[in-house]
Design a protein around this motif. Structure first.
Motif, mmCIF file in Angstrom:
data_model
loop_
_atom_site.group_PDB
_atom_site.id
_atom_site.type_symbol
_atom_site.label_atom_id
_atom_site.label_comp_id
_atom_site.label_asym_id
_atom_site.label_seq_id
_atom_site.Cartn_x
_atom_site.Cartn_y
_atom_site.Cartn_z
ATOM 1 N N PRO A 178 0.841 -1.206 0.000
ATOM 2 C CA PRO A 178 0.000 0.000 0.000
ATOM 3 C C PRO A 178 0.875 1.256 0.000
ATOM 4 O O PRO A 178 1.995 1.250 0.523
ATOM 5 N N THR A 179 0.373 2.325 -0.592
ATOM 6 C CA THR A 179 1.174 3.556 -0.701
ATOM 7 C C THR A 179 1.513 4.150 0.657
ATOM 8 O O THR A 179 2.494 4.897 0.773
ATOM 9 N N THR A 180 0.745 3.817 1.681
ATOM 10 C CA THR A 180 0.972 4.401 3.003
ATOM 11 C C THR A 180 2.324 4.057 3.607
ATOM 12 O O THR A 180 2.797 4.732 4.517
ATOM 13 N N ILE A 181 3.001 2.980 3.114
ATOM 14 C CA ILE A 181 4.301 2.619 3.678
ATOM 15 C C ILE A 181 5.417 2.692 2.646
ATOM 16 O O ILE A 181 6.545 2.243 2.911
ATOM 17 N N THR A 182 5.148 3.234 1.467
ATOM 18 C CA THR A 182 6.183 3.295 0.430
ATOM 19 C C THR A 182 7.087 4.508 0.602
ATOM 20 O O THR A 182 6.707 5.521 1.199
ATOM 21 N N GLY A 183 8.318 4.359 0.103
ATOM 22 C CA GLY A 183 9.241 5.492 0.060
ATOM 23 C C GLY A 183 10.048 5.744 1.305
ATOM 24 O O GLY A 183 10.928 6.611 1.319
ATOM 25 N N VAL A 184 9.784 4.987 2.383
ATOM 26 C CA VAL A 184 10.546 5.162 3.628
ATOM 27 C C VAL A 184 10.960 3.788 4.154
ATOM 28 O O VAL A 184 10.307 2.785 3.855
ATOM 29 N N GLY A 187 11.453 0.468 9.148
ATOM 30 C CA GLY A 187 11.618 0.871 10.547
ATOM 31 C C GLY A 187 10.973 2.212 10.838
ATOM 32 O O GLY A 187 10.427 2.429 11.934
ATOM 33 N N GLU A 188 10.999 3.114 9.867
ATOM 34 C CA GLU A 188 10.402 4.439 10.049
ATOM 35 C C GLU A 188 8.896 4.434 9.807
ATOM 36 O O GLU A 188 8.166 5.257 10.367
ATOM 37 N N SER A 189 8.431 3.530 8.964
ATOM 38 C CA SER A 189 6.994 3.482 8.692
ATOM 39 C C SER A 189 6.198 2.917 9.867
ATOM 40 O O SER A 189 4.979 3.077 9.937
ATOM 41 N N ALA A 190 6.902 2.253 10.800
ATOM 42 C CA ALA A 190 6.288 1.745 12.042
ATOM 43 C C ALA A 190 5.076 0.849 11.773
ATOM 44 O O ALA A 190 4.026 0.995 12.408
ATOM 45 N N THR A 216 14.864 -1.741 4.909
ATOM 46 C CA THR A 216 14.278 -1.966 3.591
ATOM 47 C C THR A 216 13.280 -0.861 3.242
ATOM 48 O O THR A 216 12.405 -0.518 4.039
ATOM 49 N N VAL A 217 13.409 -0.310 2.042
ATOM 50 C CA VAL A 217 12.474 0.699 1.554
ATOM 51 C C VAL A 217 11.604 0.049 0.477
ATOM 52 O O VAL A 217 12.118 -0.418 -0.538
ATOM 53 N N VAL A 218 10.300 -0.006 0.708
ATOM 54 C CA VAL A 218 9.397 -0.595 -0.274
ATOM 55 C C VAL A 218 8.847 0.492 -1.189
ATOM 56 O O VAL A 218 8.663 1.635 -0.773
#
Length: 240
Positions: A178-184, A187-190, A216-218
């Motif tokens: 989902p876009t809510t956890i992409t790009g970071v 560990g930071e997306s929690a 890992t950055v998704v």
């Protein structure tokens, strides 16, 4: 129905753990009933190197699979004498793949229990059929149509690409990121604290799966493997 299937899965997984050591030491299995379920199971076990005895009352079915199976026989295992003659009671694992003839399924399961087979699997075609088999003492009851229907329902109603539920209301899911956890970084997306799930693997288009870490950055289009409580993974897989 939902609670029954859930409790059935929990008991089956516990029993599977209890007999795992024994089964690994003796890879012999008898499969009684060579319809679609039984033949598919028997052929797959044979492919994996197991010593498989396939049994059915229908000579056409037995002939059809005789070249693949290790051993095969045309016999009626509702007769305990016939079962003893075939030596089925000596197998560490026996699968009753009969579904449409409930009476035969119950009689064969009873015969196997009388013979003291340590690891009996039986197909059930309904909740009531499954309950009868459990009350008899069958170690593992399988409801393939119901369980597959539940699995497909998860795939049809959401963004899931695959869904596997384990005991204790725990699931493993393959889904689109989902876009809510992409790009970071993960560990930071929690994701654990926000959604109650853990990302364990990631697959980029054109690449293989790799383990996911906190760094890992998704990205959009990535396929991820997540795990967690069933309701948590269902909710996460609905995110866009």
């Amino acid at each position: 129905m939902g609670n029954y299937l859930h409790n059935l899965r929990r008991r089956r997984h516990k029993r599977l753990r209890d007999v795992a050591g024994h089964a690994a030491a003796d890879q012999r299995v008898a499969v009684i009933g060579l319809g679609r379920f039984g033949s598919s199971l028997a052929n797959e076990l044979t492919r994996r190197g197991w010593d498989v005895l396939g049994i059915d009352t229908d000579s056409t079915l037995v002939q059809k699979h005789s070249d693949i199976l290790t051993h095969s026989a045309v016999a009626d295992c509702t007769d305990p004498v016939v079962m003893r003659q075939l030596g089925v009671g000596d197998f560490p694992s026996v699968v009753v793949g009969i579904g449409t003839d409930i009476e035969a399924s119950i009689l064969i399961a009873s015969n196997l229990l009388e013979e003291g087979v340590p690891n009996i699997w039986a197909k059930a075609i309904s909740r009531q059929h499954g309950q009868i088999l459990e009350r008899l003492g069958v170690h593992h009851v399988v409801l393939p149509e119901h369980e597959m229907g539940e699995r497909v329902a998860h795939l049809v109603t959401g963004r899931m690409l695959d869904f596997i539920e384990f005991d204790d209301d725990y699931a493993l899911v393959k889904t689109i990121t989902p876009t809510t956890i992409t790009g970071v970084p993960l560990g930071e997306s929690a994701v654990r604290t926000r959604y109650g799930i853990t990302v364990v693997g990631i697959k980029r288009p054109g690449q293989g799966f790799t383990h996911a870490t906190a760094e890992t950055v998704v990205e959009k289009g990535d396929v991820i493997i997540i795990t967690g409580k069933t309701r948590a993974v269902e909710t996460f897989a609905e995110l866009s």
